[in-house]
Design a protein around this motif. Sequence first.
Motif, PDB file in Angstrom:
ATOM      1  N   GLN A 242       0.829  -1.204   0.000  1.00 58.04           N
ATOM      2  CA  GLN A 242       0.000   0.000   0.000  1.00 58.04           C
ATOM      3  C   GLN A 242       0.865   1.256   0.000  1.00 58.04           C
ATOM      4  OE1 GLN A 242      -2.098  -1.144   3.560  1.00 58.04           O
ATOM      5  NE2 GLN A 242      -3.959  -1.712   2.440  1.00 58.04           N
ATOM      6  N   ILE A 243       1.944   1.220   0.778  1.00 60.38           N
ATOM      7  CA  ILE A 243       2.864   2.357   0.820  1.00 60.38           C
ATOM      8  C   ILE A 243       3.448   2.610  -0.569  1.00 60.38           C
ATOM      9  CG2 ILE A 243       5.057   3.197   1.750  1.00 60.38           C
ATOM     10  CD1 ILE A 243       4.415   1.483   4.276  1.00 60.38           C
ATOM     11  N   GLU A 244       3.867   1.530  -1.209  1.00 60.33           N
ATOM     12  CA  GLU A 244       4.456   1.661  -2.541  1.00 60.33           C
ATOM     13  C   GLU A 244       3.476   2.316  -3.506  1.00 60.33           C
ATOM     14  OE1 GLU A 244       6.011  -1.098  -6.280  1.00 60.33           O
ATOM     15  OE2 GLU A 244       5.626  -2.026  -4.323  1.00 60.33           O
ATOM     16  N   TRP A 245       2.223   1.881  -3.492  1.00 59.41           N
ATOM     17  CA  TRP A 245       1.245   2.434  -4.419  1.00 59.41           C
ATOM     18  C   TRP A 245       1.019   3.923  -4.174  1.00 59.41           C
ATOM     19  CZ3 TRP A 245      -0.978   2.719  -8.796  1.00 59.41           C
ATOM     20  CH2 TRP A 245      -2.164   3.431  -8.958  1.00 59.41           C
TER      21      TRP A 245
ATOM     22  N   GLY B  75      11.441   0.873   7.783  1.00 60.09           N
ATOM     23  CA  GLY B  75      11.751  -0.413   7.174  1.00 60.09           C
ATOM     24  C   GLY B  75      10.768  -0.787   6.077  1.00 60.09           C
ATOM     25  N   ASP B  76       9.478  -0.473   6.313  1.00 58.93           N
ATOM     26  CA  ASP B  76       8.470  -0.773   5.290  1.00 58.93           C
ATOM     27  C   ASP B  76       8.689   0.058   4.031  1.00 58.93           C
ATOM     28  OD1 ASP B  76       7.221  -2.639   6.880  1.00 58.93           O
ATOM     29  OD2 ASP B  76       5.757  -1.237   7.698  1.00 58.93           O
ATOM     30  N   VAL B  77       9.065   1.321   4.225  1.00 54.95           N
ATOM     31  CA  VAL B  77       9.325   2.179   3.062  1.00 54.95           C
ATOM     32  C   VAL B  77      10.575   1.713   2.330  1.00 54.95           C
ATOM     33  CG1 VAL B  77       9.858   4.518   2.282  1.00 54.95           C
ATOM     34  CG2 VAL B  77       8.164   4.176   4.080  1.00 54.95           C
ATOM     35  N   GLU B  78      11.626   1.404   3.089  1.00 55.09           N
ATOM     36  CA  GLU B  78      12.879   0.974   2.468  1.00 55.09           C
ATOM     37  C   GLU B  78      12.698  -0.323   1.680  1.00 55.09           C
ATOM     38  OE1 GLU B  78      15.515   2.584   2.095  1.00 55.09           O
ATOM     39  OE2 GLU B  78      15.208   4.251   3.486  1.00 55.09           O
ATOM     40  N   ALA B  79      11.762  -1.166   2.111  1.00 51.55           N
ATOM     41  CA  ALA B  79      11.535  -2.437   1.415  1.00 51.55           C
ATOM     42  C   ALA B  79      11.040  -2.234  -0.008  1.00 51.55           C
ATOM     43  CB  ALA B  79      10.531  -3.281   2.203  1.00 51.55           C
TER      44      ALA B  79
ATOM     45  N   ARG C  92      11.569   0.771  -5.988  1.00 47.03           N
ATOM     46  CA  ARG C  92      10.517   0.989  -6.989  1.00 47.03           C
ATOM     47  C   ARG C  92       9.861   2.362  -6.849  1.00 47.03           C
ATOM     48  NH1 ARG C  92      10.119  -4.206  -5.182  1.00 47.03           N
ATOM     49  NH2 ARG C  92       8.326  -3.839  -3.806  1.00 47.03           N
ATOM     50  N   LEU C  93      10.542   3.272  -6.124  1.00 42.01           N
ATOM     51  CA  LEU C  93      10.017   4.628  -5.920  1.00 42.01           C
ATOM     52  C   LEU C  93      11.050   5.637  -6.419  1.00 42.01           C
ATOM     53  CD1 LEU C  93       8.597   4.158  -2.298  1.00 42.01           C
ATOM     54  CD2 LEU C  93       7.295   4.198  -4.438  1.00 42.01           C
ATOM     55  N   PRO C  94      11.129   5.830  -7.716  1.00 33.62           N
ATOM     56  CA  PRO C  94      12.190   6.687  -8.271  1.00 33.62           C
ATOM     57  C   PRO C  94      12.078   8.150  -7.856  1.00 33.62           C
ATOM     58  CG  PRO C  94      10.568   6.103  -9.953  1.00 33.62           C
ATOM     59  CD  PRO C  94      10.272   5.260  -8.770  1.00 33.62           C
ATOM     60  N   HIS C  95      10.864   8.620  -7.507  1.00 36.38           N
ATOM     61  CA  HIS C  95      10.709  10.023  -7.132  1.00 36.38           C
ATOM     62  C   HIS C  95      11.109  10.296  -5.684  1.00 36.38           C
ATOM     63  CE1 HIS C  95       7.804   9.629 -10.536  1.00 36.38           C
ATOM     64  NE2 HIS C  95       8.341  10.789 -10.857  1.00 36.38           N
TER      65      HIS C  95
ATOM     66  N   GLY D 221     -10.313  -2.980  -4.933  1.00 35.29           N
ATOM     67  CA  GLY D 221      -9.400  -2.341  -5.867  1.00 35.29           C
ATOM     68  C   GLY D 221      -8.362  -1.467  -5.190  1.00 35.29           C
ATOM     69  N   ARG D 222      -7.492  -0.890  -6.010  1.00 36.33           N
ATOM     70  CA  ARG D 222      -6.464   0.001  -5.501  1.00 36.33           C
ATOM     71  C   ARG D 222      -7.084   1.316  -5.043  1.00 36.33           C
ATOM     72  NH1 ARG D 222      -1.171  -0.333  -9.504  1.00 36.33           N
ATOM     73  NH2 ARG D 222       0.047  -1.698  -8.153  1.00 36.33           N
ATOM     74  N   PRO D 223      -6.544   1.904  -3.971  1.00 34.22           N
ATOM     75  CA  PRO D 223      -7.078   3.187  -3.506  1.00 34.22           C
ATOM     76  C   PRO D 223      -6.958   4.266  -4.576  1.00 34.22           C
ATOM     77  CG  PRO D 223      -5.651   2.203  -1.846  1.00 34.22           C
ATOM     78  CD  PRO D 223      -5.476   1.397  -3.096  1.00 34.22           C
ATOM     79  N   LYS D 224      -7.960   5.125  -4.631  1.00 33.37           N
ATOM     80  CA  LYS D 224      -7.952   6.257  -5.555  1.00 33.37           C
ATOM     81  C   LYS D 224      -7.484   7.498  -4.806  1.00 33.37           C
ATOM     82  CE  LYS D 224     -12.279   5.437  -6.071  1.00 33.37           C
ATOM     83  NZ  LYS D 224     -13.718   5.469  -6.421  1.00 33.37           N
ATOM     84  N   GLY D 225      -6.658   8.288  -5.441  1.00 36.55           N
ATOM     85  CA  GLY D 225      -6.137   9.493  -4.816  1.00 36.55           C
ATOM     86  C   GLY D 225      -7.044  10.687  -5.076  1.00 36.55           C
ATOM     87  N   ALA D 226      -7.817  11.071  -4.074  1.00 33.77           N
ATOM     88  CA  ALA D 226      -8.723  12.210  -4.227  1.00 33.77           C
ATOM     89  C   ALA D 226      -7.954  13.510  -4.024  1.00 33.77           C
ATOM     90  CB  ALA D 226      -9.869  12.119  -3.226  1.00 33.77           C
TER      91      ALA D 226
END
Length: 606
Positions: A110-113, A132-136, A140-143, A193-198
Amino acid sequence: MLISTTPALVVPPEHYSISTLLAKRIERSPDAALFERRETPQGPWTPLSASAFDREVIAVGRGLLAHGIEPGDRVAIMSRTRYEWTLLDYAIWAAGAVAVPVYDTSSPEQIEWILSDSGAKLAVVETHAHLGDVEAVRPRLPHLEEVLVIEAGAVPQLMTDGIERPEADLLARRDAVVGADLATIIYTSGSTGRPKGAELTHANFVHCAENARELLPELLEPPGARTLLFLPLAHVFARLIQVAVLSSNTVLGHAPDVKHLVTDLQGFRPTFLLAVPRVFEKVYNSAEQKASASKAKRRIFYWASRVAIAHSRASADGRRPTTNLRAAHRLADALVLSKLREAMGGQVTHAVSGGAPLGERLSHFFRGVGIEVLEGYGLTETTAPAAVNVPGRAAVGTVGPPLPGTSIQIAADGEILIRGPIVFRGYHNDPARTKEAFCDDGWFRSGDIGLLDGEGRVKITGRKKELIVTAGGKNVAPAALEDRLRSHPLISQVVVVGDQRPFIGALITLDAEMLPGWLANHSLPNLPVSEARTNPEVLASIQKAVDRANLKVSHAEQIKKFAVLDTDLTEANNYLTPSMKVKKDQVKRDFSGVIDELYGGPIEEV
């Protein structure tokens, strides 16, 4: 189509941002307390003035500039509800950036998405576990350029690093932000489904906060007004309350750990609260369980509960209870009701409930206790409140009229449509779903179904996608049955089933926290959930609750069979969203075998 419109009480200028509202509070009372904070769960509550908070916002904002944050950049916050979240939020806005909330319970996936879809440049997380969760998923987070940790001193670090950036730079950034600018991207914790960014703008929040302040002066404006925020700030409801409170004359406190909530409430002594229905259910069920320690106490509690509800009903629409009922209410208050108020700090007079229907019984009960619960309704896409009841005119069973400046329309199929300055501008990176969310004439499709009463107040009857159509063609909205059953102290969650089936059934889970006390009060041995779910006395008690719920609906809508699951539905096992909504589709998939047993087999193929 029926339409209800409430004229705006305030029309903020287009150049107003969330920071403008804070500046106005500072102008009104720079040295008065804006927050009260505590360093430890048992420590004292220490006041922080509006001007002192502003100095911290500027210092942290300068730190964000020193870390390369430019106007429009995304900065993620992943934390429990605590003072640092609010400080970071306002510092991000002061820097002209966009805050992206992440639930502290989110999984690495979820963090990655959220960080990927939003393009977050900086993330501020609460703990090393979050880091640790973010570093994992960071490869895949180029920004993502940097991750800071609150418990490792992220806030002081930003303040120190910001010394090199002139304060004028930060103030110029803050002054340049206007209402149309993007304030936040909130990812909806949908059940499928995947969360939508409002995407919500500063104008969305400003309109909501300013009109809430005018609409609810009894809560936000009295001398001594104070509230303790314990809902997750990753959710739009808590986020809007944060802005509304800081824009009014209320003192705000944060309660990061619900394990200490009772202690925090009694120490902070709020005058009003914001909560979801499950909190009110827990308060009632806990009080009931404590009273059940003896038959005499149990009888007194149930009597006091009936008196509180009767007194509230008799007081509706300006009526006056009878002399005998008033006398009974005074005695009930002395014996039971006053103790409930003390458990919540002793000063609470109002509460705002949202997220799901509270139910008439609990609404009347708490009003009889002396706490008027104002039910409201809204979505992430409407910056939280699209409708809300107001003190003295709350209609139990409704969520009130539209928020000032908002119009609500009931479509031909019963769907609630919303229009006004509270409505978001669209879903981030998703023009297709944005288009689907709006009618051709600009009304936002809520996905909820409801109706309007003769006074233009909204009543929610269910979610459009959750409507059950039985094999006999009967449309059933499950929410009412589920809400009534959850009022039982043993029941944690309920999922009503029956789509294309001959009758309505239900999947029920037991509340593991309440179970030991209930068993003891009924002279039963302590049993694990796996055994209690088949215990005859437990099942008989649940059957009585089902029978009571069935009295409120037609024969075709009644629950004919139920099954008690061997596990609860929680966020940890991925059956609840972070905002405590049940992922019903997933529950029905994973427990399809249990559902088939209710009906003697799967749906027959035609």
